[in-house]
Design a protein around this motif. Structure first.
Motif, short mmCIF file in Angstrom:
data_model
loop_
_atom_site.label_atom_id
_atom_site.label_comp_id
_atom_site.label_asym_id
_atom_site.label_seq_id
_atom_site.Cartn_x
_atom_site.Cartn_y
_atom_site.Cartn_z
N ASP A 1 0.84 -1.21 0.00
CA ASP A 1 0.00 0.00 0.00
C ASP A 1 0.86 1.25 0.00
O ASP A 1 0.57 2.23 -0.68
N LEU A 2 1.93 1.20 0.78
CA LEU A 2 2.81 2.37 0.90
C LEU A 2 3.60 2.63 -0.38
O LEU A 2 3.74 3.77 -0.80
N VAL A 3 4.09 1.55 -1.00
CA VAL A 3 5.03 1.74 -2.10
C VAL A 3 4.43 1.55 -3.49
O VAL A 3 5.13 1.61 -4.49
N SER B 1 2.83 3.40 -5.44
CA SER B 1 3.03 4.50 -6.41
C SER B 1 4.44 4.57 -6.96
O SER B 1 4.70 5.29 -7.92
N ILE B 2 5.38 3.87 -6.34
CA ILE B 2 6.75 3.96 -6.86
C ILE B 2 7.15 2.69 -7.60
O ILE B 2 8.31 2.50 -7.94
N GLN C 1 14.74 -4.45 -10.58
CA GLN C 1 14.74 -3.11 -11.16
C GLN C 1 14.74 -2.01 -10.12
O GLN C 1 15.29 -0.96 -10.32
N SER D 1 18.72 -2.00 -1.64
CA SER D 1 19.88 -1.22 -2.05
C SER D 1 20.01 0.03 -1.17
O SER D 1 21.10 0.53 -0.96
N CYS D 2 18.88 0.54 -0.68
CA CYS D 2 18.96 1.68 0.24
C CYS D 2 18.64 1.27 1.68
O CYS D 2 19.23 1.77 2.62
N HIS D 3 17.67 0.36 1.84
CA HIS D 3 17.21 0.02 3.19
C HIS D 3 17.88 -1.24 3.71
O HIS D 3 17.20 -2.19 4.10
N MET E 1 -2.02 2.16 -15.37
CA MET E 1 -2.53 2.99 -14.27
C MET E 1 -3.84 3.66 -14.68
O MET E 1 -3.98 4.13 -15.80
N ALA F 1 15.54 -1.22 -21.12
CA ALA F 1 16.08 -0.47 -19.98
C ALA F 1 15.31 -0.81 -18.71
O ALA F 1 14.09 -0.98 -18.74
N THR F 2 16.02 -0.91 -17.60
CA THR F 2 15.35 -1.16 -16.33
C THR F 2 14.73 0.14 -15.84
O THR F 2 15.07 1.23 -16.31
N ARG F 3 13.83 0.01 -14.90
CA ARG F 3 13.18 1.20 -14.35
C ARG F 3 14.23 2.15 -13.76
O ARG F 3 14.16 3.36 -13.93
N TYR G 1 12.27 9.73 -2.84
CA TYR G 1 10.97 9.25 -2.38
C TYR G 1 10.57 10.00 -1.12
O TYR G 1 11.37 10.25 -0.24
N ARG H 1 7.09 10.46 1.72
CA ARG H 1 5.83 9.90 2.17
C ARG H 1 4.79 11.01 2.19
O ARG H 1 5.01 12.05 2.82
N SER I 1 -0.41 8.03 3.36
CA SER I 1 -0.04 6.65 3.62
C SER I 1 0.75 6.06 2.46
O SER I 1 0.87 4.85 2.34
N ARG I 2 1.27 6.91 1.55
CA ARG I 2 1.95 6.38 0.37
C ARG I 2 3.28 7.08 0.11
O ARG I 2 3.50 8.19 0.58
N LYS I 3 4.09 6.39 -0.66
CA LYS I 3 5.38 6.97 -1.04
C LYS I 3 5.33 7.42 -2.49
O LYS I 3 4.78 6.72 -3.34
N TYR I 4 5.95 8.56 -2.78
CA TYR I 4 6.01 9.09 -4.14
C TYR I 4 7.42 9.58 -4.44
O TYR I 4 8.16 9.92 -3.52
N PRO J 1 18.75 8.39 3.34
CA PRO J 1 18.29 7.00 3.24
C PRO J 1 19.45 6.03 2.99
O PRO J 1 19.41 4.90 3.46
N CYS J 2 20.47 6.44 2.27
CA CYS J 2 21.62 5.57 2.04
C CYS J 2 22.79 5.90 2.97
O CYS J 2 23.52 5.01 3.38
#
Lengths: 147, 388
Positions: A121-123, A125-126, A133, A138-140, B1, B165-167, B256, B258, B261-264, B282-283
């Motif tokens: 649900d959270l991810v 959109s990404i 891919q 890789s980050c978490h 979508m 190509a990958t995403r 990214y 938040r 309740s979602r990530k963009y 994050p990294c």
């Protein structure tokens, strides 16, 4: 050699084999590997660090080792468990592995699937996928335990 | 979508997309904020010539010595490309390529070649929208889709199958279709090309230009045939450690976030230095302050090398100019002119790129060090000629 003696020898051999197998299974707490209990994973002490860091992570309140490291369908779950169990016992018996231990590519895919399973649900959109891919780890990679 | 608004195949207006994607739309609109300043960049249109008068000498005879401002966010692209005095009314359609979502529609309707050869002032009447959704996304699937014909052409020549190509690669490619070094085949035929046939490193690009015998202009003081480098962020990044670690442009410039309740992906595209917590942490799990300081240390070092190469170049230009004024013919100055070209392309590649060395610290230091050497060699050669 008489038929009787062969039968006797066969009976004793089988008895010794199954006896040893049963002893090993009990001694190595083999039954615990069927469960979801994280303590099973530290039967062998090499996992202590991973167990400790998981215990201190935010995930320990919601997820055990299997929630991230095994697939969710029963057959796949025990297939992965059996494969990993075989590899672990072989490595530990022969001692030919490097420390710190590393996750295999196949197991990493299982983890990625499980990241998405819980956090979809959270991810959503990404567009994370499990084909490498967009790799969550890789980050978490920190916070649960170092890979 | 899916969404509540049907988005057409060539929908150029971001507001229409925004109905389905209000969060991305809200953040994208913030690219029109133009007050943010970082130590070496930001979105405030600072006058770079006033800040560094040396570039008037280095770009002498080329329009960049007329007006050169710090660029603003994507939301300003159509307004700013019209306002800039550099080429006035002579700007070809090519200049609009990366400035508007309407160009994607125009390429489809009139074909790229005709588009490039139409004066920009004639095209701009139909360019209502700045860089926005259609530049990067397929309206049906929302898949990231580079559109720039020059990018598609060079990738094909290089044997890169964009369909495979990958995403993660696409999260760089959509940026790499514009944030690049480019050239026009000929002045009277301004078809857009990217000089990547030999590779993306400056050494490969220089070799490509040398073999073509290409130059953008002749420096009036030295007679050297020079290349004007544009803004090679994609090439620069590709030689650095972040590219090696599969970190895309979007990872740092559209991190990214938040919302609810979602990530963009944050569509407020901007400097990571204005958003260190989301862009770097994050990294890199170190305090924001420390991360900023590490970036600034790299940028300060690059800046000090840039200062040295600029002084060396100004000295070289003066020495060659003195030779010409004392009547030494250009044939005798050919070697010094070639060295000027070598030094200048190295300076410009780092100077024009928008990260002050950060995208590839080690390579930029190498290029600048080589450039300083070439400039001083040019100067000493010219001085020897004058003594004789």
């Amino acid at each position: 050699m008489g038929k009787r003696r062969i039968k006797l020898l066969a009976t004793i051999s089988l008895g010794v084999f199954f006896g040893c197998a049963a002893f090993t299974f009990v001694y190595a707490r083999g039954y615990s590997y069927m469960s979801d209990d994280p303590n099973a994973c530290i039967n062998c002490h090499i996992m202590n660090e991973q167990h400790d860091s998981w215990l201190n992570s935010s995930h320990s309140a919601f997820a055990n080792c299997n929630d991230c490291h095994t697939p969710k369908t029963p057959f796949a779950k025990y297939w992965v468990k059996a494969g990993n169990g075989f590899r672990h016992s072989a490595y530990f018996t022969l001692g030919n592995f490097k420390e710190p231990i590393r996750i295999t590519p196949g197991n990493q895919k299982v983890v990625q699937d499980n990241c998405i399973r819980c956090h979809s649900d959270l991810v959503d959109s990404i567009h994370p996928t499990n084909d490498g891919q967009l790799d969550c780890l890789s980050c978490h990679s920190r916070g649960f335990h170092r890979l | 979508m899916t969404g509540i608004q049907q988005i057409g195949e060539f929908e150029t207006d971001p507001a229409v997309w925004g109905v389905n994607f209000p969060n991305q739309w809200d953040r994208w609109k913030r690219t029109t904020e133009d007050t943010a300043v970082t130590k070496y960049g930001g979105s405030k249109p600072i006058d770079k010539i006033a800040e560094n008068p040396r570039i008037k000498i280095l770009y002498a005879g080329y329009p960049f010595s007329v007006e050169y401002n710090e660029e603003r966010g994507h939301g300003w692209s159509v307004v700013d490309v019209q306002k800039i005095k550099r080429l006035g009314d002579k700007k070809p359609g090519t200049c609009l390529s990366c400035k508007s979502s309407d160009t994607v529609k125009m390429w489809n309707e009139m074909g790229a070649e005709k588009f490039f050869n139409t004066p920009m002032k004639d095209l701009v009447a139909h360019a209502d929208n700045p860089i926005s959704c259609l530049n990067c996304h397929d309206p049906k699937t929302m898949e990231l889709t580079p559109r720039n014909p020059a990018f598609l052409a060079v990738m094909e020549r290089r044997g890169v199958d964009l369909g495979k190509a990958t995403r993660q690669q696409k999260r760089t490619y959509v940026c790499g279709q514009c944030h690049v070094e480019y050239y026009f085949e000929k002045k009277d035929n301004p078809i857009l090309h990217f000089p990547w046939d030999k590779g993306l490193n400056l050494d490969d690009i220089e070799k490509f230009y040398d073999e073509k015998g290409f130059y953008d202009w002749i420096h009036p003081d030295t007679g050297a045939k020079l290349i004007k480098i544009q803004h090679p962020e994609f090439e620069f990044w590709s030689t650095g450690i972040h590219a090696r670690s599969d970190v895309s442009c979007a990872d740092c410039h559209m991190p990214y976030q938040r919302i609810g309740s979602r990530k963009y992906s944050d569509h407020w595209v901007r400097s990571p230095m204005l958003n260190v917590a989301a862009a770097c942490q994050p990294c890199h799990r170190w305090p924001e302050q420390e991360l900023s300081e590490r970036v600034l240390a790299i940028q300060d070092r690059t800046k000090s090398l840039l200062n040295r190469i600029e002084i060396a170049l100004v000295d070289a230009i003066a020495a060659i100019k003195a030779c010409r004024e004392s009547g030494i013919p250009d044939e005798k100055l050919a070697e010094a002119q070639k060295l000027h070209r070598r030094a200048q392309i190295r300076w410009d590649f780092v100077f024009s790129e928008n990260s002050m060395g950060f995208h590839s610290p080690q390579e930029s230091a190498r290029w600048l060090a080589e450039g300083i050497d070439y400039a001083r060699q040019a100067e000493s050669l010219a001085k020897q000629l004058i003594v004789r």
